[in-house]
Enzyme design. Structure first.
Site, mmCIF file in Angstrom:
data_model
loop_
_atom_site.group_PDB
_atom_site.id
_atom_site.type_symbol
_atom_site.label_atom_id
_atom_site.label_comp_id
_atom_site.label_asym_id
_atom_site.label_seq_id
_atom_site.Cartn_x
_atom_site.Cartn_y
_atom_site.Cartn_z
ATOM 1 N N CYS A 1 0.577 -1.188 -0.188
ATOM 2 C CA CYS A 1 -0.207 0.158 0.234
ATOM 3 C C CYS A 1 0.747 1.123 0.087
ATOM 4 O O CYS A 1 1.369 1.724 -0.771
ATOM 5 C CB CYS A 1 -0.937 -0.538 1.057
ATOM 6 S SG CYS A 1 -2.378 1.055 1.081
ATOM 7 N N GLU B 1 -1.628 -8.912 3.624
ATOM 8 C CA GLU B 1 -1.628 -8.487 5.712
ATOM 9 C C GLU B 1 -2.177 -8.993 6.710
ATOM 10 O O GLU B 1 -2.161 -10.139 6.728
ATOM 11 C CB GLU B 1 -0.421 -8.255 6.252
ATOM 12 C CG GLU B 1 -0.972 -6.441 6.659
ATOM 13 C CD GLU B 1 -1.265 -5.837 5.853
ATOM 14 O OE1 GLU B 1 -1.731 -4.937 5.642
ATOM 15 O OE2 GLU B 1 -0.730 -5.933 4.624
ATOM 16 N N HIS C 1 -3.856 -5.530 0.511
ATOM 17 C CA HIS C 1 -2.844 -5.487 1.213
ATOM 18 C C HIS C 1 -3.242 -6.966 1.461
ATOM 19 O O HIS C 1 -3.912 -7.807 2.775
ATOM 20 C CB HIS C 1 -3.654 -4.689 3.580
ATOM 21 C CG HIS C 1 -3.595 -3.114 3.185
ATOM 22 N ND1 HIS C 1 -2.216 -3.173 4.078
ATOM 23 C CD2 HIS C 1 -4.076 -1.934 2.631
ATOM 24 C CE1 HIS C 1 -2.854 -1.338 4.011
ATOM 25 N NE2 HIS C 1 -3.985 -1.073 3.022
#
Length: 258
Positions: A113, A223, A221
């Site tokens: 990001c 994660e 994202h």
């Protein structure tokens, strides 16, 4: 052998509006520890506290995380406007230098990001302050309300280049991702290869041409629920493998070169 150390670039954050901290979301450290199988180490984003050279000696790889503050437009030769949002010049100083240092050394990094945007700016590229204001673009921002599950939900497709690094990692040229960003790439840096796009044409994945090591970044994202997501999991595993290779070979190569 000890697990490789991944430096997670932190963000400036005030607790109770007065206690200053350097922080990183737990989902970042979870992804590094549980999927990459590396040791997560949060890096304070303040160039006064540690030099880039010291950080690169301590870490075997760098994770450039997301964050609310945007890269200051002076870093790519433009004047700030209200649309550019808030800034963190100390993180700019640390993160942009870390990208250049990793590319030069062949040291692995993964941008996420804001980290995706930092990689482009570090390599000489520029950014749009607000993607949703561009003709034909969708709103890529995080929904302002809802649970974390709703805000980080998978929302759009990304198409990556046939035979490129992301195709090799994902095993597919089309993947589904979340989207939580306002800014995006305007002009890619001279060595920045845009290797993935959303359906509206927004750049979503990049790599650095000619970089001797793992030098990838994504605009979404990964994660979020990385251990379970079929796109995030292979990406963080590949990053961990690159860090293990660096820990085993890259450091020795640097020492041998003097």
């Amino acid at each position: 052998m000890a697990r490789p150390v991944i430096g997670i670039v932190g963000n400036f954050f005030l607790i109770n509006d007065r206690y200053a901290t350097h922080s990183a979301g737990r989902m970042n450290s979870d992804a590094i520890a549980e999927v990459s199988d590396c040791i997560p180490l949060i890096i304070p984003s303040d160039p006064r506290l540690a030099s880039v050279e010291e950080l690169l000696e301590v870490c075997d790889g760098i994770l450039l995380t997301g964050g609310r503050a945007n890269v200051h437009p002076e870093e790519y030769g433009e004047e700030p406007t209200e649309a550019h949002g808030t800034f963190d010049r100390e993180r700019d100083a640390v993160a942009l230098s870390l990208v250049r240092g990793c590319v030069a050394r062949g040291q692995p990094f993964l941008g996420v990001c804001r980290g995706f945007q930092e990689v482009n700016v570090a390599m000489g590229g520029s950014l749009y302050p607000e993607i949703r204001d561009l003709p034909g673009r969708m709103n890529h921002r995080m929904p302002p309300e809802g649970t974390l599950e709703e805000q980080f939900a998978i929302r759009h497709r990304v198409t990556v280049g046939e035979g490129g690094p992301f195709h090799r990692i994902f095993g597919a040229t089309e993947v589904m991702t979340n989207t939580l960003h306002g800014q995006g790439i305007k002009a890619p840096g001279p060595r920045v290869v845009i290797d993935g796009h959303a359906d509206d044409g927004t750049p979503e994945a990049l790599f650095i041409e000619g970089a001797p090591g793992f030098a990838l970044a994504v605009q979404w994202h990964p994660e979020w629920q990385a251990a379970m997501d079929p796109v995030s999991q292979p990406l963080f595993r590949a990053f961990g493998d690159a860090a293990r290779a660096w820990a085993g070979r890259g450091r020795e190569t640097l020492r041998a070169a003097g």
